[in-house]
Design a protein around this motif. Structure first.
Motif, PDB file in Angstrom:
ATOM      1  N   LYS A  80     -31.811  40.479  94.042  1.00 41.77           N
ATOM      2  CA  LYS A  80     -30.631  40.724  93.195  1.00 41.77           C
ATOM      3  C   LYS A  80     -29.874  39.456  92.823  1.00 41.77           C
ATOM      4  O   LYS A  80     -29.159  39.431  91.814  1.00 41.77           O
ATOM      5  N   ALA A  81     -30.009  38.419  93.636  1.00 44.02           N
ATOM      6  CA  ALA A  81     -29.183  37.217  93.462  1.00 44.02           C
ATOM      7  C   ALA A  81     -29.528  36.458  92.181  1.00 44.02           C
ATOM      8  O   ALA A  81     -30.699  36.222  91.891  1.00 44.02           O
ATOM      9  N   ARG A  82     -28.507  36.054  91.474  1.00 43.12           N
ATOM     10  CA  ARG A  82     -28.716  35.186  90.304  1.00 43.12           C
ATOM     11  C   ARG A  82     -28.897  33.745  90.747  1.00 43.12           C
ATOM     12  O   ARG A  82     -29.600  32.975  90.092  1.00 43.12           O
ATOM     13  N   SER A  83     -28.269  33.356  91.850  1.00 39.63           N
ATOM     14  CA  SER A  83     -28.410  31.991  92.369  1.00 39.63           C
ATOM     15  C   SER A  83     -28.422  32.033  93.889  1.00 39.63           C
ATOM     16  O   SER A  83     -27.732  32.856  94.509  1.00 39.63           O
ATOM     17  N   ILE A  84     -29.238  31.138  94.474  1.00 37.35           N
ATOM     18  CA  ILE A  84     -29.389  31.070  95.926  1.00 37.35           C
ATOM     19  C   ILE A  84     -29.180  29.635  96.382  1.00 37.35           C
ATOM     20  O   ILE A  84     -29.716  28.701  95.775  1.00 37.35           O
ATOM     21  N   LEU A  85     -28.418  29.468  97.442  1.00 41.13           N
ATOM     22  CA  LEU A  85     -28.268  28.169  98.094  1.00 41.13           C
ATOM     23  C   LEU A  85     -28.940  28.263  99.457  1.00 41.13           C
ATOM     24  O   LEU A  85     -28.614  29.136 100.258  1.00 41.13           O
TER      25      LEU A  85
END
Length: 215
Positions: A80-85
Motif C-alpha cells: 500500500k505504501a507510496r514511499s518506503i524508508l
C-alpha cells in the motif's frame, strides 16, 4: 577502527550470494525467505558480539518461527505504501537487506545509512561497495550514532522520515533510538542479541522479530 572487519563482512556476504540466490529461487515464499535472510544478517554486529556464526544463523532463521510475527502486516503495508524508508544497520548485513529490497521491488524505496563510521555500522561507502544503489535510492542520516537519533539527523533525512508512508527499521540500535516515538509506520526487523532487548520485547535472546507497535 572496524574498517577491515567491515570490508571482510561485506566480502563474506557477497561471496554467499550464489548460495543465497539458490535458496531464494527454491523457496515457495520468496518474501518470507528474503525477510528471514535480512534478519539473519543482523547477527553481524560488533557492538553486541564479535564472535558470530553467520552460516548457522542463516540456517536457524530459515527454519525457526518468529517470536513476534507481524510479517503479513509488513507485506500488506509495503503493497500500500507510496514511499518506503529503510533504515540500515551494519556492514555485511547490508547485503542481506539488498536481497530483501530486490524482492520488494518498490519504486520509491530509500535506503538510509549512518552519516559517518561508527562501530561496524553501514555508511555510504558500504552502500556503494555492495551495489545498494542498483536497487534503491541511498541517503545518509547525517549523524554518527549506532542508531537513528531523529533530532540529531540532518534535515534531508528528517524530511524523508517525515514523509515516508512506511519505515523498515533494522537492528537493536534503531529500535532503541526510535521506539519512544510510538510511530505505527515503523516495522522493526531484528535478531534479539541481548537480555535487555529480550526483556523489553518479552522474548528470548536469539529470537527473530518482526514488530510493529500497532499490531
Amino acid at each position: 577502527p572496524y574498517k577491515k572487519e567491515k570490508k571482510d563482512n561485506n566480502d563474506q556476504a557477497i561471496s554467499m550470494l550464489p548460495e543465497l540466490d539458490y535458496i531464494i529461487n527454491q523457496s515457495e515464499d520468496t518474501f518470507s525467505t528474503t525477510l528471514r535472510l535480512a534478519i539473519a544478517g543482523n547477527i553481524i554486529d560488533f557492538a553486541a558480539n564479535d564472535n558470530f556464526d553467520l552460516l548457522a544463523t542463516i540456517e536457524m532463521a530459515l527454519k525457526n518461527e518468529f517470536a513476534i510475527d507481524h510479517s503479513e502486516q509488513l507485506k500488506a503495508g509495503i503493497e500500500k505504501a507510496r514511499s518506503i524508508l529503510y533504515l540500515g544497520d551494519n556492514a555485511g548485513e547490508i547485503v542481506f537487506d539488498k536481497l530483501f529490497i530486490k524482492e520488494i521491488k518498490h519504486p520509491k524505496l530509500t535506503y538510509a545509512v549512518r552519516g559517518a563510521p561508527v562501530i561496524n555500522d553501514a555508511t555510504m561507502a558500504d552502500a556503494e561497495y555492495v551495489g545498494m544503489k542498483d536497487v534503491a535510492s541511498v541517503i545518509s542520516n547525517g549523524y554518527d550514532a549506532p542508531s537513528t537519533i531523529l533530532n540529531k539527523s540532518d534535515k534531508q533525512f528528517q524530511k524523508y522520515f517525515r514523509e515516508a508512508d512506511l519505515i523498515i527499521s533494522k537492528g537493536q540500535g534503531n529500535l532503541e533510538g526510535l521506539f519512544e516515538l510510538n510511530d505505527n509506520r515503523i516495522f522493526y526487523l531484528l535478531m534479539v542479541k541481548c537480555d535487555v532487548i529480550g526483556e523489553f520485547l518479552k522474548v528470548k535472546k536469539g529470537s527473530l522479530v518482526v514488530f510493529n507497535s500497532s499490531c
